[in-house]
Design a protein around this motif. Structure first.
Motif, mmCIF file in Angstrom:
data_model
loop_
_atom_site.group_PDB
_atom_site.id
_atom_site.type_symbol
_atom_site.label_atom_id
_atom_site.label_comp_id
_atom_site.label_asym_id
_atom_site.label_seq_id
_atom_site.Cartn_x
_atom_site.Cartn_y
_atom_site.Cartn_z
ATOM 1 N N VAL A 1 0.850 -1.189 0.000
ATOM 2 C CA VAL A 1 0.000 0.000 0.000
ATOM 3 C C VAL A 1 0.888 1.243 0.000
ATOM 4 O O VAL A 1 1.774 1.380 0.843
ATOM 5 N N ASP A 2 0.664 2.118 -0.980
ATOM 6 C CA ASP A 2 1.444 3.352 -1.084
ATOM 7 C C ASP A 2 0.762 4.435 -0.249
ATOM 8 O O ASP A 2 -0.311 4.925 -0.591
ATOM 9 N N VAL A 3 1.374 4.773 0.866
ATOM 10 C CA VAL A 3 0.807 5.749 1.793
ATOM 11 C C VAL A 3 1.634 7.024 1.702
ATOM 12 O O VAL A 3 2.852 6.981 1.808
ATOM 13 N N LYS A 4 0.980 8.139 1.484
ATOM 14 C CA LYS A 4 1.640 9.434 1.396
ATOM 15 C C LYS A 4 1.127 10.346 2.518
ATOM 16 O O LYS A 4 -0.019 10.212 2.971
ATOM 17 N N LYS B 1 7.041 6.899 7.274
ATOM 18 C CA LYS B 1 7.489 5.596 7.750
ATOM 19 C C LYS B 1 6.535 5.052 8.813
ATOM 20 O O LYS B 1 6.200 3.860 8.834
ATOM 21 N N GLU B 2 6.073 5.916 9.732
ATOM 22 C CA GLU B 2 5.116 5.492 10.742
ATOM 23 C C GLU B 2 3.681 5.505 10.219
ATOM 24 O O GLU B 2 2.817 4.842 10.790
ATOM 25 N N LEU B 3 3.420 6.273 9.137
ATOM 26 C CA LEU B 3 2.073 6.313 8.570
ATOM 27 C C LEU B 3 1.694 4.980 7.955
ATOM 28 O O LEU B 3 0.511 4.634 7.880
ATOM 29 N N LYS B 4 2.685 4.202 7.475
ATOM 30 C CA LYS B 4 2.389 2.878 6.931
ATOM 31 C C LYS B 4 1.856 1.943 8.018
ATOM 32 O O LYS B 4 1.068 1.047 7.731
ATOM 33 N N ARG B 5 2.293 2.138 9.248
ATOM 34 C CA ARG B 5 1.796 1.311 10.339
ATOM 35 C C ARG B 5 0.468 1.807 10.879
ATOM 36 O O ARG B 5 -0.368 1.023 11.308
ATOM 37 N N ASN B 6 0.275 3.115 10.870
ATOM 38 C CA ASN B 6 -0.958 3.717 11.391
ATOM 39 C C ASN B 6 -1.461 4.729 10.371
ATOM 40 O O ASN B 6 -1.051 5.892 10.382
#
Length: 446
Positions: free
Chosen positions: A334-337, A374-379
């Protein structure tokens, strides 16, 4: 030729209720005022004064008076008194942003009105240095007379012995150790290198009633021709060598490469003692969940063998077909920006341009955004505000660092931001530490 007179000192004092309550003699340091405890002169907090303001700055071995639009006072330039309004209106002071700077000569003096207090300044000659008192010559004693000569002699001999020994050790050649052969190694080293397998007890086999132990017939020639027994020491060494060779030959590739079969090679010796490929196929037919292609499944005749499309060979639940393509599925990531917004920083020093500092940080905002993503991918719902406070040292590097506010709730992002900002080298070189407060607002874009 007369010696040049030393540079005068800047005398700065604070007057309250007609009395001098505080006085400083400054040679090159910057004089600051405000309610911050790090200021040169600490004043009560007021709405019209910042927490830290540089009134006198030393630039190029010359002091400069720094005032803003609202400050009141007068300065004597040697010939006449000029108030601050005339300095600002007549262009006597050069403008620097929203501040005005006036270089001061050593004949200048004046005052700065700060509400209920007044700051006065003038240049004074430095006090003469006092000569160090000397004892009379008949009382002075040399160091050699006061030294403990016994202790000094022991110390000198000890240093000579230690340094001589160290020089001899460094100049001597290291002893050469002889390499030992494999059969000369002790058994304990062999056991450490080659782990031994536990010896399995032999399984007792009960002979049948009709079977009886058979003895091989011994010929008279074998009974008479006995080889000469070797010496005990030679025999023990030979037994250890044979046992070591046997242990090494039973390990992994050495067993495969060292086999001596007469059939298809070393791999056939490992799989079995058969002489043909059909026996190997028969040996593998007992493996569960594995389908082996043989001549009957592939087909006889002149049909294609290998390199074509082939047939599907089942290995458990994994399917391979043709040239060995294996379907392992596709990995989806999942590409999270995330978006990072910054506001205007708060700087308590006039030596650091706030707009230039903001441009410098925006040019390196990618590192801050990387910490957040980097933390947005987890939350994926991570968002909030982080306010950092740090100081810029006179070398341009980051000094003290602290997190004033962290509504993001992620210590990992705060630690990553701390590491990123500490690696920056700013283009500003303030005379003293300049404190900066910088906010960052994080929010996901998806």
């Amino acid at each position: 030729m007369a010696a040049p007179s030393p540079a005068k000192l800047l005398r700065v004092g604070l007057i309250q209720n007609g009395q001098i309550v505080e006085e400083h003699h400054v040679r090159r340091e910057t004089v600051t005022i405000g309610h911050d405890a790090r200021n040169t002169i600490v004043l009560p907090a007021s709405d019209d004064r910042p927490a830290r303001f540089s009134v006198f700055e030393n630039q190029g071995q010359q002091f400069q008076l720094v005032i803003n639009e609202s400050m009141k006072g007068r300065v004597n330039l040697g010939s006449s008194d000029v108030d601050f309004d005339a300095l600002r209106s007549q262009g006597l002071a050069s403008r620097r942003g929203d501040l005005y700077v006036l270089p001061l000569q050593e004949t200048a003096r004046g005052k700065v009105e700060l509400g209920d207090a007044t700051l006065f300044f003038q240049f004074v000659a430095p006090p003469a240095e006092e000569e160090r008192p000397l004892l009379p010559s008949d009382v002075r004693v040399s160091r050699w007379k006061t030294m403990d000569r016994v202790f000094f002699g022991i110390l000198a001999i000890s240093l000579l012995v230690h340094f001589s020994g160290a020089a001899i050790i460094l100049s001597a050649e290291a002893p050469k150790e002889q390499e030992l052969a494999l059969d000369q190694l002790d058994d304990r080293f062999v056991r450490a290198i080659i782990p031994q397998r536990p010896i399995e007890p032999p399984k007792p086999t009960a002979p049948g009633p009709a079977e009886a132990p058979k003895e091989e017939p011994r010929t008279a020639e074998a009974a008479t021709d006995k080889p000469a027994e070797p010496k005990p020491s030679t025999r023990a060494a030979a037994e250890r060598h044979a046992e070591m060779v046997k242990k090494v030959s039973d390990k992994g590739l050495l067993k495969m490469l060292g086999s001596k079969g007469s059939g298809s090679g070393a791999f056939q010796d490992v799989l079995g003692g058969a002489s043909g490929g059909n026996d190997i196929v028969a040996a593998l037919q007992g493996a569960g969940g594995v389908g082996v292609a043989n001549e009957a499944s592939v087909g006889k005749g002149n049909g294609p063998r290998g390199g074509g499309t082939g047939t599907v060979t089942g290995i458990g639940e994994l399917g391979t077909q043709g040239g060995g393509k294996v379907d392992l599925g596709t990995k989806k990531e999942v590409d999270v920006k995330g978006r990072v917004q910054d506001a205007a920083p708060e700087v308590d020093s006039s030596e650091v341009d706030r707009d230039a500092l903001a441009r410098y940080v925006r040019a390196r905002k990618g590192a801050i955004q990387s910490c957040y993503e980097k933390e947005l991918k987890r939350n994926p719902s991570l968002k909030g505000k982080v306010v950092v406070r740090f100081s810029i040292t006179p070398s341009g590097r980051v000094g003290d660092f602290d997190i004033d506010e962290n509504t993001l709730g992620s210590e990992a992002v705060a630690s990553c931001i701390r590491a990123a900002i500490r690696a920056w080298v700013f283009p500003f070189k303030p005379d003293s530490d300049a404190t900066v407060s910088y906010p960052f607002v994080f929010s996901p874009t998806g």
